[in-house]
Design an enzyme around this catalytic site. Structure first.
Site, PDB file in Angstrom:
ATOM      1  N   GLU A   1       0.833  -1.221   0.000  1.00 39.58           N
ATOM      2  CA  GLU A   1       0.000   0.000   0.000  1.00 39.58           C
ATOM      3  C   GLU A   1       0.861   1.262   0.000  1.00 39.58           C
ATOM      4  OE1 GLU A   1      -3.485   0.006   2.457  1.00 39.58           O
ATOM      5  OE2 GLU A   1      -3.787  -2.144   2.159  1.00 39.58           O
TER       6      GLU A   1
HETATM    7  C1  FAD Z   1       1.680  -9.686   0.928  1.00 40.73           C
HETATM    8  C2  FAD Z   1       1.457  -8.744  -0.193  1.00 40.73           C
HETATM    9  C3  FAD Z   1       0.173  -8.321  -0.491  1.00 40.73           C
HETATM   10  C4  FAD Z   1      -0.054  -7.459  -1.574  1.00 40.73           C
HETATM   11  N1  FAD Z   1      -1.346  -7.116  -1.934  1.00 40.73           N
HETATM   12  C5  FAD Z   1      -1.551  -6.423  -3.081  1.00 40.73           C
HETATM   13  C6  FAD Z   1      -2.873  -6.195  -3.594  1.00 40.73           C
HETATM   14  O1  FAD Z   1      -3.866  -6.601  -2.990  1.00 40.73           O
HETATM   15  N2  FAD Z   1      -3.004  -5.539  -4.764  1.00 40.73           N
HETATM   16  C7  FAD Z   1      -1.938  -5.076  -5.460  1.00 40.73           C
HETATM   17  O2  FAD Z   1      -2.127  -4.482  -6.515  1.00 40.73           O
HETATM   18  N3  FAD Z   1      -0.678  -5.233  -4.990  1.00 40.73           N
HETATM   19  C8  FAD Z   1      -0.458  -5.905  -3.837  1.00 40.73           C
HETATM   20  N4  FAD Z   1       0.819  -6.112  -3.371  1.00 40.73           N
HETATM   21  C9  FAD Z   1       1.929  -5.486  -4.056  1.00 40.73           C
HETATM   22  C10 FAD Z   1       2.563  -4.385  -3.220  1.00 40.73           C
HETATM   23  O3  FAD Z   1       1.741  -3.272  -3.175  1.00 40.73           O
HETATM   24  C11 FAD Z   1       3.943  -4.133  -3.840  1.00 40.73           C
HETATM   25  O4  FAD Z   1       4.787  -5.136  -3.316  1.00 40.73           O
HETATM   26  C12 FAD Z   1       4.485  -2.773  -3.566  1.00 40.73           C
HETATM   27  O5  FAD Z   1       3.772  -1.844  -4.315  1.00 40.73           O
HETATM   28  C13 FAD Z   1       5.953  -2.661  -3.926  1.00 40.73           C
HETATM   29  O6  FAD Z   1       6.168  -3.152  -5.203  1.00 40.73           O
HETATM   30  P1  FAD Z   1       7.357  -4.197  -5.472  1.00 40.73           P
HETATM   31  O7  FAD Z   1       7.297  -5.230  -4.412  1.00 40.73           O
HETATM   32  O8  FAD Z   1       7.290  -4.663  -6.870  1.00 40.73           O
HETATM   33  O9  FAD Z   1       8.645  -3.355  -5.244  1.00 40.73           O
HETATM   34  P2  FAD Z   1       9.413  -2.406  -6.300  1.00 40.73           P
HETATM   35  O10 FAD Z   1       8.500  -1.363  -6.853  1.00 40.73           O
HETATM   36  O11 FAD Z   1      10.158  -3.257  -7.272  1.00 40.73           O
HETATM   37  O12 FAD Z   1      10.429  -1.693  -5.311  1.00 40.73           O
HETATM   38  C14 FAD Z   1      11.506  -2.406  -4.694  1.00 40.73           C
HETATM   39  C15 FAD Z   1      12.161  -1.447  -3.713  1.00 40.73           C
HETATM   40  O13 FAD Z   1      12.591  -0.263  -4.399  1.00 40.73           O
HETATM   41  C16 FAD Z   1      11.974   0.893  -3.843  1.00 40.73           C
HETATM   42  N5  FAD Z   1      11.662   1.819  -4.925  1.00 40.73           N
HETATM   43  C17 FAD Z   1      10.932   1.593  -6.028  1.00 40.73           C
HETATM   44  N6  FAD Z   1      10.861   2.709  -6.779  1.00 40.73           N
HETATM   45  C18 FAD Z   1      11.574   3.654  -6.151  1.00 40.73           C
HETATM   46  C19 FAD Z   1      11.886   5.014  -6.424  1.00 40.73           C
HETATM   47  N7  FAD Z   1      11.428   5.655  -7.487  1.00 40.73           N
HETATM   48  N8  FAD Z   1      12.654   5.683  -5.532  1.00 40.73           N
HETATM   49  C20 FAD Z   1      13.109   5.081  -4.400  1.00 40.73           C
HETATM   50  N9  FAD Z   1      12.844   3.795  -4.100  1.00 40.73           N
HETATM   51  C21 FAD Z   1      12.090   3.094  -4.959  1.00 40.73           C
HETATM   52  C22 FAD Z   1      10.730   0.382  -3.146  1.00 40.73           C
HETATM   53  O14 FAD Z   1      10.323   1.229  -2.103  1.00 40.73           O
HETATM   54  C23 FAD Z   1      11.199  -0.964  -2.628  1.00 40.73           C
HETATM   55  O15 FAD Z   1      11.909  -0.774  -1.434  1.00 40.73           O
HETATM   56  C24 FAD Z   1       1.055  -6.975  -2.308  1.00 40.73           C
HETATM   57  C25 FAD Z   1       2.348  -7.389  -1.973  1.00 40.73           C
HETATM   58  C26 FAD Z   1       2.554  -8.277  -0.959  1.00 40.73           C
HETATM   59  C27 FAD Z   1       3.958  -8.749  -0.681  1.00 40.73           C
END
Ligand code: FAD
Length: 646
Positions: free
Chosen positions: A451
């Site tokens: 979120e």
């Molecule tokens: C248990 C669980 C439940 C979830 N439920 C849902 C759901 O119901 N619906 C849904 O749509 N999604 C859901 N998600 C997805 C969740 O919202 C994402 O994991 C989250 O948005 C982060 O995306 P990512 O894991 O791909 O990380 P990434 O976007 O790949 O980021 C990896 C790291 O890099 C950092 N980062 C990325 N971009 C930048 C930037 N521009 N500047 C600085 N730092 C950056 C991030 O903060 C993070 O630390 C869920 C995930 C999990 C694990």
């Protein structure tokens, strides 16, 4: 993937991207970075004027009137909430075993049925559509109750109605859509929200899921795959974000993202896998694939191309549930720690008497109070006005609440020592109390990631904080505008800053004592908050002068500004809440000790952040990280077992 068609220009999209794009330096951005920025900028509610308390802090506008008197629930609202919360609490206590849910990785169907029966899936949905029609504050109180008991149930209920179908439908659905879907989801048909994809985490510009209209335009064919969709494996209906054909804006194709309500029993919808995690082991989270899924146009939320707006606005209010859950968790940790630190005697004294442990307990108590104050205040803003702009307050609650809750759970584990690391069942088998700190630890780690991750929250808050300056400075720096227009804008900006800047040095929290009766301890801390807000505004302005459009790239520096603003919000919410509680007869000495300790600790954190603006190793750190990523320090990885591809 995207076909292009020409449609009339959307003035909102133009405002957001073109006016402000100039002051956010995109020159060194990759095409991907630029696309991400343009897309999220277009989805920002550019027309809204930031009049909120949180937004004012970064402009040196400390609007105490917006938060004091601290909102108190009206008796009728409180009674309605109490009636539901009593039922929920009794049910949880008597019929739900959160450790068993954790161990089996399943929520018993009868638990879901009973929750549905008491209206837990339609807490905010109005009775006209079959819901309980409770306020945001009561909904947050329910999340507090759940958050301190069972993370899996909190996630089920929250994903369903904070981000699943009910929330965007309440915000953006038309009457026909509300009549079709709200009664179903209110009764307990589970819903979900699908934005994330393998390549789309924080960056929606890379979205692959797409929907093409049928030749008659009445339907769309949806194709793609969504990742980590919470509730996705159990849902009957979900909201899906998909790319739809690009629009021509000023002669250029602009990416479009559209939000669709999708029935999970539509042919072509497939749950490919249930995902499993470190914690929240009973999350019904999955990979959902769409293979030529026919979705009627009537199922579009808001309008074609407004999907990201739907997603971001949904999350703005939706993400308040998460800090509420964190408040519940913090309260439970406090209860656990209080008992253990009194009971456990080591080195001749209860461990709570040892200063190193006492220090953690004081922080936990003070932070729990502030976290609850921030969350309840933000919830009250929604109750006052369903469309209130709580972007900043909700993001601050989410950022601060999830990080502080993680610290609290970590400290709880430390205070419980080896027993903190042991599972609840193992403790019970040895004849000890079944205290689930290990489960809380696993379940709560995700809070700073989903979120809106902490990093993204800081960028989001920084972007909103800079917005008033960007609006003023954008035309001055926009080289595409005629010189005369830019000169006019420069004159206007000069006038604005000539008035605004000196004000940031003037004391303005000079409300007469007689008019503003507040305890001197609270007054002192509120004065500090007001003063610090102006200092924050000055320093932010100086940073803008130093870095210009490149400020947007100084993520660590901006993070410090955001953390200062968030701490000021926390101090103010804590003081005004204490003021209200004292006014209603709470024990003033006890409360003041708690709040004053919080403010002192917060001031220390603020001081460190101000210091870090000038004295830091950010540049060297960035260089070192890039060198490390490029392989310069590979020798550090020597001495490990070689890579095994399992
Ligand atoms: C248990 C669980 C439940 C979830 N439920 C849902 C759901 O119901 N619906 C849904 O749509 N999604 C859901 N998600 C997805 C969740 O919202 C994402 O994991 C989250 O948005 C982060 O995306 P990512 O894991 O791909 O990380 P990434 O976007 O790949 O980021 C990896 C790291 O890099 C950092 N980062 C990325 N971009 C930048 C930037 N521009 N500047 C600085 N730092 C950056 C991030 O903060 C993070 O630390 C869920 C995930 C999990 C694990």
């Amino acid at each position: 993937m995207d076909s292009t068609n020409t449609v009339p220009k959307d003035p909102e999209v133009k405002d957001a991207t073109e006016e402000q794009g100039a002051v956010i330096d995109t020159s060194k951005m990759s095409a991907g970075q630029r696309a991400a920025l343009e897309l999220t900028e277009a989805a920002r509610d550019a027309a809204a004027e930031r009049g909120s308390f949180g937004g004012g802090l970064f402009m040196g506008r400390f609007d105490l009137g917006a938060i004091r008197p601290f909102p108190v629930q009206k008796p009728e609202d409180r009674d309605q909430g109490d009636a539901f919360l009593q039922r929920l609490e009794g049910f949880l206590r008597e019929k739900v075993d959160p450790d068993e849910i954790d161990q089996t990785g399943e929520i018993p169907p009868e638990v879901i049925k009973e929750l549905a029966g008491m209206g837990a899936f339609g807490i905010k949905i109005s009775p006209g559509y079959g819901g309980l029609g409770l306020s945001q504050t009561n909904y947050c109180r329910a999340a507090i109750l759940l958050g301190g008991y069972c993370g899996n149930l909190t996630a089920l209920i929250s994903a369903h109605q904070s981000i699943g179908v009910p929330q965007p439908l309440i915000l953006f659905g038309n009457e026909e859509q509300k009549r079709r879907f709200l009664p179903r989801v209110a009764k307990g048909e589970i819903s979900a929200f699908a934005l994330t994809e393998a390549g789309v985490g924080s960056d929606p510009a890379k979205m692959q899921t797409h929907a093409e209209p049928t030749p008659d335009g009445k339907h769309f064919f949806l194709n793609g795959e969504k990742l980590w969709c919470t509730n996705g494996t159990k849902a009957g209906v979900i909201v899906v974000m998909a790319r739809t054909p690009a629009k021509m804006v000023n002669g250029k194709p602009k990416d479009q993202i559209t939000a669709f309500i999708v029935e999970m029993d539509t042919p072509g919808v497939e749950v490919v896998q249930r995902c499993r995690f470190m914690g929240l082991r009973a999350l019904y989270n999955g990979v959902v694939r769409f293979n030529n899924v026919r979705v009627p146009r009537e199922n579009i939320l808001l309008a074609e191309g407004k999907g990201l707006r739907v997603a971001l606005s949904t999350l703005n209010t939706g993400r308040l549930t998460l800090p509420a859950g964190c408040v519940g968790l913090a309260k439970r940790c406090l209860e656990i720690v209080k008992k253990w630190a009194n009971e456990r005697v080591q080195w001749g004294a209860p461990i709570g008497k040892h200063a190193a442990i006492a220090d953690k307990i004081a922080r936990m108590a003070a932070n729990t109070f502030a976290m609850e104050a921030m969350t309840l205040y933000s919830a009250s803003l929604v109750d006052r006005d369903k469309k209130a702009d709580i972007r900043l307050e909700a993001a601050m609650c989410k950022l601060w609440g999830s990080e502080v809750a993680w610290e609290i759970v970590n400290d709880t584990m430390q205070i419980r020592g080896g027993r903190g690391y042991e599972t609840a069942d193992s403790l019970k088998t040895r004849g000890e109390e079944r205290v689930p700190v290990e489960r809380f630890f696993r379940d709560s780690r995700i809070n700073t990631i989903f979120e809106g991750s902490s990093e993204i929250m800081r960028l989001f808050i920084a972007r909103e904080a800079l917005d008033p300056h960007l609006k003023i400075a954008a035309p001055v720096l926009n080289s595409q505008l005629p010189l005369a227009e830019r000169l006019k804008a420069a004159f206007k900006a000069g006038l604005f800053y000539a008035m605004w800047y000196p004000k940031q040095f003037l004391p303005r929290f000079n409300v007469q004592r007689s008019k503003f009766k507040v305890h001197p301890i609270l007054r002192r801390n509120l004065r500090y908050a007001a003063r610090t807000s102006r200092r924050l505004a000055r320093k932010l302005f100086h940073a803008m002068l130093v870095y210009g459009p490149k400020l947007e790239r100084q993520q660590v520096l901006l993070g410090r500004f955001v953390d200062i603003g968030t701490e000021i919000f926390a101090i103010t919410a804590a003081c005004t809440r204490a003021d209200a509680l004292i006014g209603r007869g709470a024990n003033a000495d006890e409360l003041l000790a708690l709040v004053d300790y919080f403010c002192r600790s917060s001031r220390l954190r603020i001081g460190r952040n101000f210091h870090g603006l000038r004295h830091n190793a950010d540049r060297q750190g960035y260089r070192l990280a890039q060198d490390t990523l490029a392989g310069k320090h590979d020798w550090l990885e020597q001495g490990m077992v070689g890579h095994v591809d399992l």
